[in-house]
Scaffold this motif. Structure first.
Motif, PDB file in Angstrom:
ATOM      1  N   GLU A 219      -9.362 -12.739  -2.182  1.00 58.51           N
ATOM      2  CA  GLU A 219     -10.224 -13.433  -3.147  1.00 58.51           C
ATOM      3  C   GLU A 219      -9.306 -13.986  -4.238  1.00 58.51           C
ATOM      4  O   GLU A 219      -8.559 -13.232  -4.868  1.00 58.51           O
ATOM      5  CB  GLU A 219     -11.230 -12.484  -3.776  1.00 58.51           C
TER       6      GLU A 219
ATOM      7  N   ASP B 157      -5.757 -15.108 -10.343  1.00 61.65           N
ATOM      8  CA  ASP B 157      -6.026 -13.685 -10.082  1.00 61.65           C
ATOM      9  C   ASP B 157      -6.290 -13.543  -8.577  1.00 61.65           C
ATOM     10  O   ASP B 157      -7.241 -14.125  -8.042  1.00 61.65           O
ATOM     11  CB  ASP B 157      -7.249 -13.238 -10.895  1.00 61.65           C
TER      12      ASP B 157
ATOM     13  N   PRO C 222     -10.292  -7.569  -1.743  1.00 64.04           N
ATOM     14  CA  PRO C 222     -11.469  -6.764  -2.126  1.00 64.04           C
ATOM     15  C   PRO C 222     -11.712  -5.545  -1.244  1.00 64.04           C
ATOM     16  O   PRO C 222     -12.249  -4.547  -1.720  1.00 64.04           O
ATOM     17  CB  PRO C 222     -12.618  -7.771  -2.009  1.00 64.04           C
ATOM     18  N   ARG C 223     -11.279  -5.603   0.005  1.00 64.02           N
ATOM     19  CA  ARG C 223     -11.699  -4.532   0.911  1.00 64.02           C
ATOM     20  C   ARG C 223     -10.963  -3.214   0.620  1.00 64.02           C
ATOM     21  O   ARG C 223     -11.375  -2.169   1.093  1.00 64.02           O
ATOM     22  CB  ARG C 223     -11.469  -4.938   2.355  1.00 64.02           C
ATOM     23  N   SER C 224      -9.864  -3.318  -0.107  1.00 67.73           N
ATOM     24  CA  SER C 224      -9.152  -2.076  -0.374  1.00 67.73           C
ATOM     25  C   SER C 224      -8.663  -2.047  -1.811  1.00 67.73           C
ATOM     26  O   SER C 224      -7.833  -2.873  -2.215  1.00 67.73           O
ATOM     27  CB  SER C 224      -7.954  -1.929   0.575  1.00 67.73           C
ATOM     28  N   ARG C 225      -9.200  -1.107  -2.557  1.00 66.55           N
ATOM     29  CA  ARG C 225      -8.817  -0.997  -3.951  1.00 66.55           C
ATOM     30  C   ARG C 225      -7.419  -0.384  -4.097  1.00 66.55           C
ATOM     31  O   ARG C 225      -6.814  -0.464  -5.161  1.00 66.55           O
ATOM     32  CB  ARG C 225      -9.815  -0.110  -4.706  1.00 66.55           C
ATOM     33  N   SER C 226      -6.901   0.204  -3.062  1.00 65.34           N
ATOM     34  CA  SER C 226      -5.604   0.882  -3.185  1.00 65.34           C
ATOM     35  C   SER C 226      -4.433  -0.085  -3.029  1.00 65.34           C
ATOM     36  O   SER C 226      -3.299   0.255  -3.346  1.00 65.34           O
ATOM     37  CB  SER C 226      -5.479   1.982  -2.132  1.00 65.34           C
ATOM     38  N   TYR C 227      -4.721  -1.273  -2.518  1.00 63.64           N
ATOM     39  CA  TYR C 227      -3.638  -2.226  -2.345  1.00 63.64           C
ATOM     40  C   TYR C 227      -3.154  -2.747  -3.716  1.00 63.64           C
ATOM     41  O   TYR C 227      -3.952  -3.000  -4.618  1.00 63.64           O
ATOM     42  CB  TYR C 227      -4.090  -3.433  -1.531  1.00 63.64           C
ATOM     43  N   GLU C 228      -1.851  -2.861  -3.788  1.00 60.31           N
ATOM     44  CA  GLU C 228      -1.298  -3.511  -4.989  1.00 60.31           C
ATOM     45  C   GLU C 228      -0.945  -4.949  -4.626  1.00 60.31           C
ATOM     46  O   GLU C 228      -0.107  -5.190  -3.752  1.00 60.31           O
ATOM     47  CB  GLU C 228      -0.050  -2.788  -5.498  1.00 60.31           C
TER      48      GLU C 228
ATOM     49  N   ASP D  24       0.870  -1.179   0.000  1.00 64.32           N
ATOM     50  CA  ASP D  24       0.000   0.000   0.000  1.00 64.32           C
ATOM     51  C   ASP D  24       0.910   1.232   0.000  1.00 64.32           C
ATOM     52  O   ASP D  24       1.543   1.544   1.002  1.00 64.32           O
ATOM     53  CB  ASP D  24      -0.897   0.005   1.235  1.00 64.32           C
TER      54      ASP D  24
ATOM     55  N   ARG E  15      -6.876 -10.939  -5.334  1.00 68.53           N
ATOM     56  CA  ARG E  15      -7.257  -9.562  -4.939  1.00 68.53           C
ATOM     57  C   ARG E  15      -7.490  -9.485  -3.435  1.00 68.53           C
ATOM     58  O   ARG E  15      -7.708 -10.496  -2.777  1.00 68.53           O
ATOM     59  CB  ARG E  15      -8.542  -9.141  -5.652  1.00 68.53           C
TER      60      ARG E  15
END
Lengths: 322, 668
Positions: free
Chosen positions: B60, B321, B325-331, B46, B323
């Protein structure tokens, strides 16, 4: 190196066979039997052909000949013409390079040669590639010889000089004239005998050696040299000649024994060729003399002359005295 | 920001038998029978900071777009096996240059390794590979604590980039460890036996994480280098490179360095492992140390996600894939996917003909170990060119064992090599030429390659076509410069160039060879004489050469030296006696010659050459009756042995079948 293609089949197994432990038993070779070389004793017999205008000259008697042994004129004791039976050894090169239609023509030629033999004459058949094999011992049985040639499977390398040496040493039966006819392309891939040694063997044996060689230059048969790259065959056809150097040693060797080398081309009638060889040999005189005034041991040159103008004399060049 | 992913598909992603063995022996295996377990390494950042403390419910994961249930999520704590790859190629000052420069290159690399080892943990391990004309393993994988001084590097100028990357990825790894490959390269390959696509394929099947660090500025002199290599080293074929050479610009747009097809393949290969190909940005290049530090940091702060694929076909390529989901800013970075090989169905067993005739029949017979039938059938092949053409069109019958294909190819070329047709022989030579590169092991010459070259040389010597064989001798010696049989082969092939005339027999030895030929024969045979395994044969052959050029006394000395070595090889003992007889005969020492011939006949009583030589000698000695009897035996012996002399000019072809037998064993 084309013969290596089929040679390899047999040779590939060699690696395996050679790993087998051979017994160390040596062949027994110490028989002290006395040699029976006809010209080794003081009585010498020499086959001599006399031609004039390419035709055999007949009716000659002892006084018509002059024989020089190591340059010393000898007394001709006797002359024989057409009396001694003939042993013909036919040696066929059945290596990879001699096969197909040529082999079939050979069969016909040899069969006819047998039919042309006299009642007391005989023929022996030797086949050779890298191995020298006497297929038929001296016989009059035409069918047996024909069957043997029909059964030939061409292939392998060529031990030509070894085969020549073995047949020369074998042709030793006394009181019979010995003719050896080699049919070969002159390629040698597997011999252990050199020409130098073979010349020595020829000088110590008594058979007359004639080579029938596809592609051999015609001129070499008469003069030992050639002037053209194209060979004119006896039947008038032409063929590209192989390098003369390849055939020159065979010509020299044949002349040493009083024989010759005959070229054949694709259209050559082998039956006629073999018949001519036999007729030439049959028309030879046998001169007998007792060597006097010369050392018995060592090599003796023989020079035969005849008192007929224009006559050409052919005889072996010499012999080894013991 | 760099991310790290790691995946292991147990029991399916394994690319080497060594790896399989390592897995089988591991006490920490985690797969369940009948179900693949997939472990995925994931890093989450992040804004440049590692995100820690995540649990299974936070992730996910989709496998081929099907959401999977995570069985566990654990913090990454496994030790790593680090493979560093340094590119020594393109350095003209190596082998031909000064020691100080080589020392500088060595010191620079050692300094970099020193910085890396400061970051590694005690239970981590490291190895170092170097890209050069061949793959150099400078240090094998070992704990940091056991690293010693750096061995002397070899810089030969060529670049086996793809071979080295393949070798790096193929390192077998214990499942309880993670394998990381960080390779720094100029991206110019000149001599690899595999290509960039093969590297990508290996990466897809490897459990390793691959990062490739570009040295674009170092490749600026590529054009000059290629000219040098072509002019002085004979390597003139086109090189393969990753990118168009870098263009420096002080102003304007960022530098242009588009990836070429090979570069794209390598980049995709790195990405699929979760790594990347790092290129120049603005005026700075990525470094080995910097790349490693980022990678290692991700490792220490990453997660291992474990799941059993559900709802997807087991075979084939699986995209992954991951992800949060709770944070879109995480890479989130992880491996892109994995491949489960589809096994090739076994063909129904068919009967093998006594004499195979078609490529399919040859392949089937070979596969079942019916080698004698293969050999028998090949000797009767009528159209050798067609057979080779079909073989090349069909591709490798055993894709998983390329060496078996290389051994099989060697069987198939024999009819063509012995054919009358020049195109057939050329086709065979071309095929061998191609496989000479395929048989090279990425880590350097090995026993299979050694035997493959040996079998090639024994076969080619048998054709007695020295001009065609010489190139293969040179190639074998380039790979195995100290192999005695190859050194002997070089001498034999040179010897084959002069046999006196068209004849193989001594009968033809009428003219003398050129002095330079005699000198070459001498030096090459002497090199083989100096080596124990080939000493006797080299002496015998050189003696026979000396005999042919009329230097009998010298020949005699070599024959005596060969006899003194008392070889157990029956062929060599026989030829020794036969040659001795000929040499003595040429010296007019006829009694001794006869004794030597008797010795040969005692060793091999039915070999024709010895019997004929003895027959001739007996006749010369006046023993006519004995000679006649021997002549009779020669003509009538139906059980006569094959004669070693008949194979003399075919060199080491006499041991070709043994070489092939060993090669077959090694290729399985």
């Amino acid at each position: 190196m084309s013969d290596l293609k089929t040679l390899r089949a047999g040779l590939a197994a060699l690696a395996t066979s050679l790993t087998i432990a051979y017994s160390s038993a040596a062949v027994a070779l110490q028989d002290p039997q006395q040699p029976t070389f006809r010209s080794g004793a003081s009585a010498i017999a020499v086959d001599v052909t006399v031609r004039q205008d390419r035709r055999a000259v007949t009716g000659l008697v002892a006084s018509d000949f002059q024989v020089f042994d190591n340059g010393v004129l000898q007394q001709v004791d006797d002359v024989s013409y057409g009396k001694l039976p003939i042993d013909v050894t036919v040696a066929l090169d059945v290596s990879h390079s001699v096969s197909g239609n040529l082999l079939d023509r050979l069969r016909q030629g040899v069969v006819q040669l047998m039919r042309d033999l006299g009642r007391n004459d005989r023929l022996k058949l030797v086949l050779f590639n890298m191995r020298v094999t006497r297929t038929i011992d001296f016989t009059n049985d035409v069918d047996a010889v024909e069957r043997a040639i029909r059964g030939v499977a061409a292939g392998g390398g060529t031990a030509l000089l070894d085969a020549v040496s073995v047949t020369l040493v074998s042709a030793s039966i006394p009181d019979r004239r010995q003719l050896i006819v080699f049919f070969t392309d002159g390629n040698d891939s597997s011999s252990t005998t050199s020409f130098d040694v073979l010349t020595g063997v020829a000088q110590r044996t008594r058979a007359t050696l004639t080579f029938v060689m596809p592609g051999a230059p015609l001129l070499i048969t008469r003069s030992g040299s050639r002037t053209s790259d194209v060979t004119t065959m006896p039947d008038g056809s032409s063929a590209a000649a192989a390098p003369a150097a390849r055939y020159a040693p065979f010509a020299t060797l044949a002349r040493e024994t009083g024989g010759t080398i005959l070229p054949v081309g694709p259209g050559t009638n082998l039956t006629s060729t073999f018949r001519n060889i036999l007729n030439d040999f049959r028309s030879a005189y046998v001169l007998y003399y007792t060597a006097r005034g010369v050392d018995r041991a060592g090599y003796h040159t023989i020079d035969v002359k005849v008192n007929r103008d224009g006559a050409v004399v052919e005889a072996r060049r010499g012999y080894f005295g013991s | 920001m760099t991310a790290l992913a790691r995946l292991v598909v147990l029991a399916t992603l394994l690319v080497s038998t060594a790896f399989l063995r390592a897995l089988a022996q591991s006490p920490q295996q985690t797969f369940r029978t009948g179900t693949d377990v997939v472990l995925v390494d994931v890093s989450v950042r992040d804004g440049g900071r590692a995100v820690t403390g995540l649990r299974a419910a936070d992730f996910e994961l989709r496998d081929n777009n099907v959401v999977q249930r995570l069985e566990s999520v654990e913090a990454m704590s496994l030790p790593i096996d680090l493979t560093l790859v340094a590119d020594l190629s393109s350095n003209r000052h190596g082998q031909w240059g000064s020691d100080p420069l080589l020392s500088k290159v060595t010191a620079d690399i050692q300094a970099e390794v020193g910085q890396v080892t400061k970051v590694l943990r005690p239970n981590d391990r490291i190895r170092l590979l170097a890209i050069d004309t061949r793959v150099q393993q400078v240090w094998p994988m070992q704990p940091v604590s056991s690293l010693g001084a750096m061995p002397r590097l070899q810089i030969n100028g060529m670049a086996a980039v793809y071979d080295t990357l393949g070798a790096a990825l193929l390192h077998p790894v214990d499942p309880s460890r993670r394998h990381v490959v960080i390779a720094r390269t100029k991206g110019v390959d000149t001599i690899s036996s595999i290509d960039a696509e093969a590297v990508k394929a290996i990466a897809e099947r490897s459990g390793a994480l691959l990062h490739v660090v570009a040295m674009e500025t170092a490749a600026d002199s590529e054009g000059e280098l290629r000219g040098f290599q072509c002019a002085l080293m004979g390597y003139c074929w086109p090189t393969r490179r990753f990118w168009i050479p870098f263009e420096r610009r002080l102003f304007g747009n960022p530098p242009v360095h588009p990836l070429l097809r090979d570069g794209q393949a390598v980049a995709l290969g790195a990405q699929v492992t979760g790594g990347a190909l790092h290129q120049t940005s603005m005026l700075s290049e990525p470094t080995l140390i910097g790349t490693f530090r980022k990678t290692f940091e991700d490792f220490r702060n990453g997660y291992v996600l474990r799941y059993s694929p559900q709802g997807v076909d087991r075979r084939g390529w699986h995209t992954i894939d991951v992800r949060v989901p709770r944070s879109r800013s995480y890479e989130v970075r992880s491996r892109r996917g994995y491949l489960v090989e589809t096994p090739v169905p076994s063909p129904a067993l068919t009967a093998i003909p006594e004499v195979p005739n078609t490529l399919t029949e040859f392949t089937t017979a070979y596969e079942r170990g019916a080698y004698q039938q293969v050999v028998l059938g090949l000797r009767q092949v009528k159209d050798a060119v067609r057979l080779l053409s079909e073989f090349e069109d069909a591709g490798n019958p055993w894709p998983a064992t390329p060496r078996r294909e290389a051994a099989f190819a060697l069987e198939l070329v024999e009819p063509a090599l012995f054919a009358e047709s020049a195109p057939a022989r050329q086709a065979a030579n071309d095929l061998l030429d191609r496989f000479a590169r395929f048989v090279r092991h990425p880590l350097g010459p090995d026993i299979f390659e050694r035997y493959w070259h040996f079998a090639v040389l024994t076969l080619l010597e048998g054709t007695v076509r020295p001009s065609a064989t010489e190139a293969f001798v040179g190639r074998a010696l380039a790979r195995f410069p100290d192999e005695p049989r190859f050194i002997l082969s070089r001498a034999i092939v040179t010897d084959q160039r002069w046999r006196g005339s068209a004849s193989l027999s001594p009968a033809g030895a009428t003219e003398m060879p050129a002095p330079e030929h005699s000198e070459a024969v001498r030096t090459q045979y002497e090199a083989a004489m100096a080596l124990a395994p080939t000493s006797v044969e080299a002496r015998l052959r050189y003696a026979w050469f000396l005999h042919r050029v009329r230097r009998q006394e010298e020949a005699l000395k070599h024959l005596a030296a060969a006899a003194a070595e008392q070889t157990a090889d029956l062929t060599q003992r026989y030829l020794g006696q036969l040659f001795l007889g000929h040499v003595l005969s040429a010296l007019n020492r006829h009694d001794e010659a006869l004794t030597a011939y008797r010795g040969a006949v005692t060793l091999l009583p039915t070999a024709q050459s010895g019997r004929v030589a003895m027959m001739n000698a007996l006749l010369m000695q006046g023993e006519q009756a004995t000679a006649e009897r021997l002549a009779e035996e020669i003509q009538t012996d139906s059980n006569a042995a094959l004669d070693p002399w008949w194979m003399y000019w075919q060199g080491q072809y006499r041991v070709h079948q043994q070489a092939m037998a060993r090669l077959r064993e090694l290729s399985r």
